[in-house]
Design a protein around this motif. Sequence first.
Motif: not given
Length: 64
Positions: A20-31
Amino acid sequence: MFSRGQLVFAGLFIVVFVAVMVYVYRKDLALHKKYYKGSYWILICFLIFIGLLFVLKSFLKANP
């Protein structure tokens, strides 16, 4: 010390938590790239500061 069920639960919890942490980090990578540009310099300076504290501590301990 721990039962087999507790160890299985802990293992599954760790795997799911990391996923879950990897998924959330990749989701917010642009920010992260937009708002935290240059934050590596702060990390490098902090690590250098901690290293200097250890060197100073060992130097003062070796020379009373």
